[in-house]
Design an enzyme around this catalytic site. Structure first.
Site, PDB file in Angstrom:
ATOM      1  N   HIS A 298       0.834  -1.216   0.000  1.00 22.34           N
ATOM      2  CA  HIS A 298       0.000   0.000   0.000  1.00 22.34           C
ATOM      3  C   HIS A 298       0.861   1.254   0.000  1.00 22.34           C
ATOM      4  O   HIS A 298       1.907   1.292   0.670  1.00 22.34           O
ATOM      5  CB  HIS A 298      -1.018   0.010   1.138  1.00 22.34           C
ATOM      6  CG  HIS A 298      -0.463   0.026   2.533  1.00 22.34           C
ATOM      7  ND1 HIS A 298      -0.252   1.200   3.228  1.00 22.34           N
ATOM      8  CD2 HIS A 298      -0.105  -0.975   3.376  1.00 22.34           C
ATOM      9  CE1 HIS A 298       0.197   0.909   4.440  1.00 22.34           C
ATOM     10  NE2 HIS A 298       0.311  -0.396   4.559  1.00 22.34           N
TER      11      HIS A 298
ATOM     12  N   ASP B 177      -0.488   4.328   0.702  1.00 25.07           N
ATOM     13  CA  ASP B 177      -1.015   5.360   1.605  1.00 25.07           C
ATOM     14  C   ASP B 177      -0.336   5.248   2.967  1.00 25.07           C
ATOM     15  O   ASP B 177       0.229   4.210   3.311  1.00 25.07           O
ATOM     16  CB  ASP B 177      -2.541   5.258   1.762  1.00 25.07           C
ATOM     17  CG  ASP B 177      -3.005   3.952   2.393  1.00 25.07           C
ATOM     18  OD1 ASP B 177      -2.434   2.885   2.081  1.00 25.07           O
ATOM     19  OD2 ASP B 177      -3.944   3.991   3.219  1.00 25.07           O
TER      20      ASP B 177
ATOM     21  N   GLU C 190      -5.288   1.308   2.455  1.00 29.87           N
ATOM     22  CA  GLU C 190      -5.135   0.259   3.465  1.00 29.87           C
ATOM     23  C   GLU C 190      -5.338   0.818   4.857  1.00 29.87           C
ATOM     24  O   GLU C 190      -5.981   0.201   5.705  1.00 29.87           O
ATOM     25  CB  GLU C 190      -3.730  -0.374   3.349  1.00 29.87           C
ATOM     26  CG  GLU C 190      -3.594  -1.699   4.093  1.00 29.87           C
ATOM     27  CD  GLU C 190      -3.289  -1.548   5.566  1.00 29.87           C
ATOM     28  OE1 GLU C 190      -3.507  -2.499   6.327  1.00 29.87           O
ATOM     29  OE2 GLU C 190      -2.837  -0.459   5.986  1.00 29.87           O
TER      30      GLU C 190
ATOM     31  N   HIS D 206     -26.264  25.977  28.644  1.00 33.12           N
ATOM     32  CA  HIS D 206     -25.557  26.637  29.740  1.00 33.12           C
ATOM     33  C   HIS D 206     -25.555  25.670  30.927  1.00 33.12           C
ATOM     34  O   HIS D 206     -26.630  25.235  31.378  1.00 33.12           O
ATOM     35  CB  HIS D 206     -26.288  27.942  30.081  1.00 33.12           C
ATOM     36  CG  HIS D 206     -25.564  28.790  31.082  1.00 33.12           C
ATOM     37  ND1 HIS D 206     -25.421  28.424  32.398  1.00 33.12           N
ATOM     38  CD2 HIS D 206     -24.956  29.995  30.948  1.00 33.12           C
ATOM     39  CE1 HIS D 206     -24.758  29.370  33.040  1.00 33.12           C
ATOM     40  NE2 HIS D 206     -24.453  30.341  32.173  1.00 33.12           N
TER      41      HIS D 206
ATOM     42  N   THR E  39     -18.373  26.873  30.270  1.00 33.19           N
ATOM     43  CA  THR E  39     -19.376  26.143  31.040  1.00 33.19           C
ATOM     44  C   THR E  39     -20.532  25.749  30.132  1.00 33.19           C
ATOM     45  O   THR E  39     -21.436  26.535  29.875  1.00 33.19           O
ATOM     46  CB  THR E  39     -19.870  27.005  32.208  1.00 33.19           C
ATOM     47  OG1 THR E  39     -20.135  28.318  31.722  1.00 33.19           O
ATOM     48  CG2 THR E  39     -18.821  27.078  33.308  1.00 33.19           C
TER      49      THR E  39
ATOM     50  N   ARG F 247     -10.314  -5.610  17.672  1.00 32.97           N
ATOM     51  CA  ARG F 247      -9.516  -6.523  16.837  1.00 32.97           C
ATOM     52  C   ARG F 247     -10.121  -7.910  16.988  1.00 32.97           C
ATOM     53  O   ARG F 247     -10.483  -8.324  18.108  1.00 32.97           O
ATOM     54  CB  ARG F 247      -8.064  -6.559  17.294  1.00 32.97           C
ATOM     55  CG  ARG F 247      -7.342  -5.238  17.206  1.00 32.97           C
ATOM     56  CD  ARG F 247      -6.705  -4.974  15.853  1.00 32.97           C
ATOM     57  NE  ARG F 247      -6.228  -3.598  15.799  1.00 32.97           N
ATOM     58  CZ  ARG F 247      -5.581  -3.068  14.767  1.00 32.97           C
ATOM     59  NH1 ARG F 247      -5.348  -3.785  13.679  1.00 32.97           N
ATOM     60  NH2 ARG F 247      -5.189  -1.820  14.797  1.00 32.97           N
TER      61      ARG F 247
ATOM     62  N   HIS G 120       2.855   4.246  12.586  1.00 33.05           N
ATOM     63  CA  HIS G 120       1.707   5.091  12.959  1.00 33.05           C
ATOM     64  C   HIS G 120       2.087   6.134  14.019  1.00 33.05           C
ATOM     65  O   HIS G 120       1.224   6.870  14.477  1.00 33.05           O
ATOM     66  CB  HIS G 120       0.511   4.266  13.482  1.00 33.05           C
ATOM     67  CG  HIS G 120      -0.053   3.314  12.464  1.00 33.05           C
ATOM     68  ND1 HIS G 120      -1.294   2.729  12.607  1.00 33.05           N
ATOM     69  CD2 HIS G 120       0.433   2.863  11.289  1.00 33.05           C
ATOM     70  CE1 HIS G 120      -1.527   1.940  11.564  1.00 33.05           C
ATOM     71  NE2 HIS G 120      -0.488   2.005  10.750  1.00 33.05           N
TER      72      HIS G 120
HETATM   73  N1  BES Z   1       1.165  -2.828   8.122  1.00 35.12           N
HETATM   74  C1  BES Z   1       0.136  -2.593   9.067  1.00 35.12           C
HETATM   75  C2  BES Z   1      -0.327  -3.846   9.768  1.00 35.12           C
HETATM   76  C3  BES Z   1       0.776  -4.556  10.502  1.00 35.12           C
HETATM   77  C4  BES Z   1       1.516  -3.896  11.450  1.00 35.12           C
HETATM   78  C5  BES Z   1       1.058  -5.858  10.225  1.00 35.12           C
HETATM   79  C6  BES Z   1       2.554  -4.548  12.098  1.00 35.12           C
HETATM   80  C7  BES Z   1       2.076  -6.501  10.865  1.00 35.12           C
HETATM   81  C8  BES Z   1       2.843  -5.849  11.801  1.00 35.12           C
HETATM   82  C9  BES Z   1      -1.023  -1.955   8.346  1.00 35.12           C
HETATM   83  O1  BES Z   1      -0.643  -0.889   7.516  1.00 35.12           O
HETATM   84  C10 BES Z   1      -1.954  -1.345   9.346  1.00 35.12           C
HETATM   85  O2  BES Z   1      -1.556  -0.492  10.071  1.00 35.12           O
HETATM   86  N2  BES Z   1      -3.189  -1.758   9.300  1.00 35.12           N
HETATM   87  C11 BES Z   1      -4.216  -1.138  10.049  1.00 35.12           C
HETATM   88  C12 BES Z   1      -5.475  -1.618   9.401  1.00 35.12           C
HETATM   89  C13 BES Z   1      -6.718  -0.933   9.736  1.00 35.12           C
HETATM   90  C14 BES Z   1      -6.679   0.532   9.595  1.00 35.12           C
HETATM   91  C15 BES Z   1      -7.844  -1.541   8.962  1.00 35.12           C
HETATM   92  C16 BES Z   1      -4.149  -1.548  11.495  1.00 35.12           C
HETATM   93  O3  BES Z   1      -3.716  -2.675  11.803  1.00 35.12           O
HETATM   94  O4  BES Z   1      -4.519  -0.742  12.334  1.00 35.12           O
HETATM   95 MN    MN Z   2       0.956  -1.367   6.375  1.00 35.12          MN
HETATM   96 MN    MN Z   3      -0.336   0.887   8.897  1.00 35.58          MN
END
Ligand code: BES
Ligand code: MN
Ligand code: MN
Length: 455
Positions: free
Chosen positions: A87, A89, A154, A214, A316, A329, A428
């Protein structure tokens, strides 16, 4: 190891790194509408590179969101076909002030390349592209048939690629998928990921009065949606990390005894993980190791509670509404549809008097578990042994890559999840990085893997 493609990759490595840096300068943040143009541009840059290296039928496939990038090379008669996935993005870069160097200005420090998307997933996509380039340039052919499918959504659930894959286009006919979006279990330890968690991402909106009120004139008589929200959230999970949604755990298929035994022998130290990665006390379900908690048990997390007054100073007010972003998850056995139904009906029973609640599904993806007794996984372990000099470990990951489950379900493809991130790459988070040795050896591993599968 003699491979002219590997020699080519070594000679051209400085340029490969420059090309990766150029890709990283494009802020292709899929969730922010103001970056839609950047997402499109990243797709165009990758498509142009695929054409340049000799891939054919290169095209952007438009979706409701950001485009897919497709290319193929299908001249290896009698050989298998791989579907190469990654991906382009990335996640938003904030909090910006915690980056040592700006997120979209790639910078090398201590053998690492720092930038948003360095490891997730542009660096790994670039490793795939440069493996293909090296094979085509050195051998004027590929060892097997190759299709490339890259997505730009993704990080926001992958709706575009999901509907494309669900339509089972003949353009995706293949024997297996190669996914480079995962990590090594430890530095220098060749790793294949064989399981991912799925997820449902939801919003829970609580509405009280028609308008903000309020808090002196109405406080004591009017409902406060934040309190209602807090009361609901507090009943979703108990203090032992156990999710309280009735039936939530019913369908879970636990890992096999062999898999659990293999996890036991991985080089993992809970104390080190706590100190280096979590930085505080570990939490979670008693009776499960950290690896089981993060790989094989479902979770429920709150990501943000926007709404009300969040400016500096004091105001307030009793806000008219409150929102929580809540995800779960999912692990093998669970389905997004059932998990969402159970969650929604439970939340609806928890609504206190005076407010209304709306539960919305933002995106979802299935969990997946990959069978390992196939020739592609075997070829991968041979290739990894050559490059890294060690036996491969099989791990799961707690993260999600929604399309991997769909490759199996709709296209019948097993995936080889061969990725080269490290556990401390800050995916992230601020200061995301890709270890440059892993970039170089990642390219070599992918070259050798494709050569092995075509033997
Ligand atoms: N590459 C990650 C997922 C990942 C992280 C796999 C570490 C293995 C090890 C992927 O880009 C990701 O962050 N996916 C998101 C998916 C969601 C937004 C649907 C996630 O896992 O939060
Ligand atoms: Mn990824
Ligand atoms: Mn990711």
């Amino acid at each position: 190891m003699s491979s002219s493609a590997v020699d080519y990759a070594r000679q051209n490595y400085p340029r490969f790194l420059d090309e990766l840096k150029a890709l990283l300068r494009i802020p292709s943040v899929s969730t922010l509408p103001e970056h839609a143009g950047d997402c499109h541009f990243a797709a165009e840059v990758l498509a142009a590179d695929l054409s340049k290296i000799g891939m054919e039928n290169v095209r952007l496939i438009e979706t409701k969101g950001h485009p897919l990038v497709y290319a193929d090379w299908l001249h290896a008669a009698g050989k298998p076909t791989v579907l190469v996935y990654g991906h382009y993005d990335v996640q938003p870069p904030d909090p910006l002030d915690e980056w040592v160097s700006p997120p979209f200005e790639p910078a090398e420090r201590n053998g690492n390349l720092y930038a948003r998307g360095a490891v997730d997933d542009k660096g790994q996509v670039m490793a795939q592209m440069k493996a293909l380039e090296s094979l085509l340039a050195a051998d004027a052919t590929l060892p097997l048939n190759v299709r490339v499918l890259l997505e730009g959504e993704e990080e926001v659930g992958g709706e575009g690629i999901a509907s494309y894959v669900a339509s089972k286009p003949s353009q995706l006919d293949a024997d297996f998928a190669l996914v480079s979006d995962t990590e090594l279990f430890a530095p220098g330890l060749p790793t294949l990921c064989v399981g991912l968690r799925g997820m449902i991402y939801t919003e829970l909106e609580v509405r009280g009065a028609k308008t903000d009120l309020h808090s002196g004139m109405y406080g004591g008589a009017a409902p406060n949606p934040f309190f209602a929200l807090a009361q609901i959230l507090a009943k979703l999970k108990d203090e032992n990390g156990h999710i309280l949604i009735p039936g939530f755990y019913d369908d879970i298929i636990p890992p096999s005894a062999e898999e659990l035994a293999a996890w036991q022998s991985l080089p993992f130290d809970e104390d080190e993980y706590r100190i280096n990665e979590v930085g505080s006390q570990l939490v979670g379900e008693a009776g499960f190791s950290v690896l089981e908690r993060t790989w094989a048990r479902p979770t429920l997390e709150v990501h943000g509670i926007p709404g009300g007054f969040i400016g500096a100073g004091a105001k307030t007010v009793i806000p008219a509404k409150a929102l929580a972003k809540v995800s779960m998850r999912l692990v093998p056995g669970m389905t997004p549809a059932k998990a969402f139904d159970l969650y929604k009906s439970y939340v609806e029973k928890l609504v206190p008097p005076g407010v209304d609640v709306e539960v919305r599904l933002i995106h979802s993806g299935d969990p997946c578990l990959i069978p390992v007794d196939n020739p592609y996984i075997k070829a991968a372990t041979r290739a990894l042994h050559e490059v890294w000099g060690k036996d491969t470990v099989f791990i799961r990951s707690g993260g999600s890559i929604p399309i991997v489950g769909d490759f199996a379900r709709h296209l019948g493809l097993p995936s080889v999840m061969m990725g080269f991130g490290l556990p401390d790459d800050n995916l992230h988070a601020p200061n995301e990085k890709f270890n440059l040795k892993n970039f170089a050896l990642g390219i070599e591993s992918l070259i050798r893997f494709l050569e092995e599968t075509g033997k």
